[in-house]
Structures are given as C-alpha cells and as structure tokens.
Design a protein around this motif. Sequence first.
Motif, mmCIF file in Angstrom:
data_model
loop_
_atom_site.group_PDB
_atom_site.id
_atom_site.type_symbol
_atom_site.label_atom_id
_atom_site.label_comp_id
_atom_site.label_asym_id
_atom_site.label_seq_id
_atom_site.Cartn_x
_atom_site.Cartn_y
_atom_site.Cartn_z
ATOM 1 N N VAL A 19 0.721 -1.055 -0.449
ATOM 2 C CA VAL A 19 0.136 -0.213 -0.207
ATOM 3 C C VAL A 19 0.518 1.345 0.214
ATOM 4 C CG1 VAL A 19 -1.855 1.387 1.320
ATOM 5 C CG2 VAL A 19 -1.975 -1.428 1.337
ATOM 6 N N LYS A 20 0.587 1.853 -1.064
ATOM 7 C CA LYS A 20 1.185 3.417 -1.521
ATOM 8 C C LYS A 20 0.653 4.663 -0.821
ATOM 9 C CE LYS A 20 3.721 5.563 -4.640
ATOM 10 N NZ LYS A 20 4.626 6.027 -6.000
ATOM 11 N N ARG A 21 1.742 5.152 0.290
ATOM 12 C CA ARG A 21 1.274 6.314 0.905
ATOM 13 C C ARG A 21 1.823 7.599 -0.074
ATOM 14 N NH1 ARG A 21 2.138 3.163 6.058
ATOM 15 N NH2 ARG A 21 -0.049 2.747 6.648
ATOM 16 N N ASP A 22 0.401 7.930 -0.734
ATOM 17 C CA ASP A 22 0.570 8.828 -1.480
ATOM 18 C C ASP A 22 -0.143 10.011 -1.669
ATOM 19 O OD1 ASP A 22 -1.314 7.452 -2.622
ATOM 20 O OD2 ASP A 22 -0.511 7.626 -5.038
ATOM 21 N N GLN A 23 -0.949 10.357 -0.452
ATOM 22 C CA GLN A 23 -1.667 11.218 0.064
ATOM 23 C C GLN A 23 -0.952 12.706 0.829
ATOM 24 O OE1 GLN A 23 -4.494 11.478 -2.753
ATOM 25 N NE2 GLN A 23 -3.212 10.385 -3.456
ATOM 26 N N LEU A 24 -0.595 13.433 0.954
ATOM 27 C CA LEU A 24 -0.056 14.706 1.705
ATOM 28 C C LEU A 24 -1.447 15.277 2.200
ATOM 29 C CD1 LEU A 24 2.022 15.592 3.367
ATOM 30 C CD2 LEU A 24 2.665 17.270 0.745
ATOM 31 N N VAL A 25 -1.715 15.070 3.576
ATOM 32 C CA VAL A 25 -2.745 16.158 3.700
ATOM 33 C C VAL A 25 -1.337 17.317 4.699
ATOM 34 C CG1 VAL A 25 -5.233 16.411 6.174
ATOM 35 C CG2 VAL A 25 -4.339 14.314 4.686
ATOM 36 N N GLY A 26 -1.854 18.824 5.084
ATOM 37 C CA GLY A 26 -1.622 19.611 5.896
ATOM 38 C C GLY A 26 -2.294 19.687 6.500
ATOM 39 N N VAL A 27 -1.051 20.036 7.547
ATOM 40 C CA VAL A 27 -2.020 20.454 9.075
ATOM 41 C C VAL A 27 -0.985 21.652 9.486
ATOM 42 C CG1 VAL A 27 -2.658 19.879 11.361
ATOM 43 C CG2 VAL A 27 -2.442 18.148 9.848
ATOM 44 N N LYS A 28 -1.286 22.849 9.867
ATOM 45 C CA LYS A 28 -0.824 23.536 10.734
ATOM 46 C C LYS A 28 -0.899 23.911 12.358
ATOM 47 C CE LYS A 28 -0.534 27.329 7.164
ATOM 48 N NZ LYS A 28 -0.106 28.202 6.312
ATOM 49 N N PHE A 29 0.306 24.141 12.979
ATOM 50 C CA PHE A 29 0.693 23.877 14.137
ATOM 51 C C PHE A 29 1.759 25.493 14.633
ATOM 52 C CE2 PHE A 29 0.625 19.203 13.712
ATOM 53 C CZ PHE A 29 -0.635 18.998 13.911
#
Length: 126
Positions: A19-29
Amino acid sequence: MEQQRNSIKNKGGRPKKEVKRDQLVGVKFTLYERRIIESKAKNVNLTVSEYLREIALKAKINYKNKVLSKEILSFTGQLNHLAANLNQIAKKRNSNDELNPVERAELKVCTQRIKDLAVEIKSCMS
C-alpha cells in the motif's frame, strides 16, 4: 545463458510496498503544539507521521451532537431579520439622513420585538 542470468537476478533497490501512501494532508500547528506532538511521538518510538496517523485512525472522540430546539432556531432567524433591518436604519442614520415617521415606527417595532425575543430566550433557557 548470460542474458537469462541477468533477467533472474534481482535488480536491487527498495522493495515495492503493498500500500503506497501517496496522499499528503497539510496541518498547521503552533511551534508549541508541534513540539508537544514531536515529543509524544518520540515517547512511543514513532515518527510524527506514524503518530498522527495512529491517533487519527484509532482514537475515539466523544462528542454529543447538540441539537438546537425549534424555538432557538426560530429566535435565530428572527434576530437575523431584525439585525438586517437595524443595519439598514443605522446606515441611513450614519449618512446623516433623518428617519421619516414610518422608519421611526419600524424602529420602535424592532426594538420591542428584540426585547420580547430576549424574554422568550431567557424563559427557554431556564
């Protein structure tokens, strides 16, 4: 024979993942939040990505679905309508126009309706 040996031979490199993890989710902290997350991830020997993925996929958040009563929704609608009317009156007054008798009557009606709504809201909340 040489060619056959080369085709069987492993070409090297990293093996393919199932399973290739190719989805990026941006989160700001904030910097403070980031340091806390990094520290927690380090404490459980995970990367920040692994830690956040575990928390997001497995954690359960207890929340109550707060449903507003029909009365509260009605009050909100009425208040929005009154606010629009008062905004129009304020705009006219701010442009130095005088209110005519009809607009003054509307203002009195709006004012009284707001007072009535405030009383109704207090009685519902009690």
